[in-house]
Design a protein around this motif. Structure first.
Motif, PDB file in Angstrom:
ATOM      1  N   LEU A  13      -1.029  13.375  13.987  1.00 44.42           N
ATOM      2  CA  LEU A  13      -1.166  13.487  12.535  1.00 44.42           C
ATOM      3  C   LEU A  13      -1.419  12.142  11.873  1.00 44.42           C
ATOM      4  N   ILE A  14      -0.810  11.081  12.437  1.00 45.77           N
ATOM      5  CA  ILE A  14      -0.901   9.762  11.805  1.00 45.77           C
ATOM      6  C   ILE A  14      -1.989   8.900  12.430  1.00 45.77           C
ATOM      7  N   GLY A  15      -2.133   9.010  13.751  1.00 46.25           N
ATOM      8  CA  GLY A  15      -3.113   8.196  14.466  1.00 46.25           C
ATOM      9  C   GLY A  15      -2.816   6.718  14.316  1.00 46.25           C
ATOM     10  N   ASP A  16      -3.846   5.923  14.160  1.00 47.53           N
ATOM     11  CA  ASP A  16      -3.700   4.489  13.900  1.00 47.53           C
ATOM     12  C   ASP A  16      -3.798   4.230  12.404  1.00 47.53           C
ATOM     13  N   TYR A  17      -3.103   5.057  11.653  1.00 44.75           N
ATOM     14  CA  TYR A  17      -3.118   4.994  10.190  1.00 44.75           C
ATOM     15  C   TYR A  17      -4.544   5.173   9.657  1.00 44.75           C
ATOM     16  N   ASP A  18      -5.269   6.081  10.314  1.00 43.46           N
ATOM     17  CA  ASP A  18      -6.664   6.277   9.908  1.00 43.46           C
ATOM     18  C   ASP A  18      -7.082   7.740   9.903  1.00 43.46           C
ATOM     19  N   LEU A  26      -1.415   8.352   2.000  1.00 48.90           N
ATOM     20  CA  LEU A  26      -1.510   6.995   1.461  1.00 48.90           C
ATOM     21  C   LEU A  26      -1.919   7.012  -0.008  1.00 48.90           C
ATOM     22  N   TYR A  27      -2.911   7.818  -0.326  1.00 45.45           N
ATOM     23  CA  TYR A  27      -3.421   7.828  -1.686  1.00 45.45           C
ATOM     24  C   TYR A  27      -2.644   8.769  -2.607  1.00 45.45           C
ATOM     25  N   SER A  28      -2.108   9.841  -2.052  1.00 44.92           N
ATOM     26  CA  SER A  28      -1.359  10.799  -2.870  1.00 44.92           C
ATOM     27  C   SER A  28      -0.069  10.207  -3.399  1.00 44.92           C
ATOM     28  N   LEU A  33       0.353   0.098   2.566  1.00 40.09           N
ATOM     29  CA  LEU A  33       0.284   0.343   3.999  1.00 40.09           C
ATOM     30  C   LEU A  33       1.594  -0.070   4.667  1.00 40.09           C
ATOM     31  N   GLU A  34       2.175  -1.172   4.213  1.00 39.23           N
ATOM     32  CA  GLU A  34       3.440  -1.640   4.795  1.00 39.23           C
ATOM     33  C   GLU A  34       4.552  -0.618   4.568  1.00 39.23           C
ATOM     34  N   GLU A  35       4.595  -0.024   3.382  1.00 46.69           N
ATOM     35  CA  GLU A  35       5.613   0.992   3.097  1.00 46.69           C
ATOM     36  C   GLU A  35       5.399   2.219   3.978  1.00 46.69           C
ATOM     37  N   CYS A  36       4.140   2.585   4.163  1.00 49.63           N
ATOM     38  CA  CYS A  36       3.824   3.740   5.013  1.00 49.63           C
ATOM     39  C   CYS A  36       4.252   3.487   6.457  1.00 49.63           C
ATOM     40  N   GLU A  37       4.047   2.284   6.921  1.00 48.91           N
ATOM     41  CA  GLU A  37       4.440   1.939   8.291  1.00 48.91           C
ATOM     42  C   GLU A  37       5.950   2.054   8.461  1.00 48.91           C
ATOM     43  N   LEU A  38       6.694   1.663   7.441  1.00 45.72           N
ATOM     44  CA  LEU A  38       8.158   1.778   7.490  1.00 45.72           C
ATOM     45  C   LEU A  38       8.586   3.244   7.542  1.00 45.72           C
TER      46      LEU A  38
END
Length: 281
Positions: A13-18, A26-28, A33-38
């Motif tokens: 579902l996440i892949g390499d954040y792509d 990410l946009y919703s 990106l750093e927050e998403c990685e956490l």
């Protein structure tokens, strides 16, 4: 094994954040990106710790983690906004708040109350401003209310007013006075307006007294009516008639309504002693 399956599904579902799904997240939720990685790291930890199971809908779980992170970020930003608004050099403070000349103690109280509103209810920026103006405008009134309340109860709850209360309401004890005083303090600090603190105090005393009477009546009636023929048998053992029992019940009810007997005094031993005393008259 199950955890590995869930982790594998997360990677899909996440892949390499792509992936399209990740880009949607990410946009919703307007996160960096750093927050998403956490968030993803937290998801992986919770999967490994069995917080997330195979029975959960992983897509919904991921969205919920992102939604909660977004809310946390909003709250953090709003707390920073609150601090900015309460800065004595900010335009908002100078224009709307400075005129109230609020003490440093009240400033801390106001900040903590709005902090709670942000933390618990995630109130909007508009509500933050409105709450600030409301609490600042009430701060002057609060000082007056608190002084009045302190005069009413005295330093050790021993004022003439408290003595009067105890005469007029025999079922009101020191603990009740302290409870009522604390309730009024809380209402004052929450910004409630009063026509008269003294009237509010006596109103709470009256309501507390009536509540205690109702509690005592219920306990008394349960004791004499709720145990089959035990009361009648007790009368027999003390050589009393059913008529005597009615007199006892009427007398106790009258004393309860006059605040002379409270629920904490009503039990089997109390009833037995009543019958013994009545029989010896």
């Amino acid at each position: 094994m199950i955890n590995e399956v869930i982790l594998s599904r997360l990677d899909e579902l996440i892949g390499d954040y792509d992936t399209p799904f990740f880009k949607y997240l990410l946009y919703s939720y307007d996160l960096s990106l750093e927050e998403c990685e956490l968030i993803v790291s937290k998801l992986k930890d919770d999967i490994s710790d069995d917080v997330i199971s195979s029975d959960d809908n992983l897509v919904e779980v991921i969205e919920e983690y992102f939604r909660q992170k977004c809310i946390e970020t909003e709250k953090r930003d709003k707390l920073e906004y609150l601090s900015f608004l309460m800065d004595s050099e900010s335009d908002f403070y100078v224009k709307f708040l400075a005129k109230y000349d609020v003490s440093s103690r009240d400033l801390d109280i106001i900040y903590n109350k709005i902090d709670d509103k942000i933390t618990n209810d995630n109130i909007s920026d508009f509500e933050i401003k409105r709450s600030l103006e409301y609490y600042f405008s009430n701060a002057v009134k609060q000082d007056s209310y608190i002084r009045s309340l302190e005069h009413i109860v005295g330093n050790n709850y021993d004022s003439l007013t408290v003595e009067r209360v105890k005469r007029e309401y025999p079922n009101i004890y020191d603990g009740d006075i302290i409870e009522i005083t604390n309730e009024l303090y809380a209402e004052i600090l929450d910004g409630k307006n009063f026509t008269s603190i003294k009237d509010a105090f006596f109103d709470k005393v009256m309501r507390k007294s009536e509540s205690k009477k109702a509690e005592a009546i219920y306990k008394w009636e349960s004791l004499v009516l709720g145990n089959g023929d035990s009361f009648n048998k007790l009368l027999e053992t003390k050589h009393l008639t059913l008529g005597d029992g009615e007199v006892i019940k009427k007398d106790v009810r009258s004393k309860i309504l006059n605040g002379l007997i409270c629920a904490d005094k009503i039990n089997g031993a109390f009833l037995t002693m009543l019958c013994i005393n009545y029989g010896s008259e």
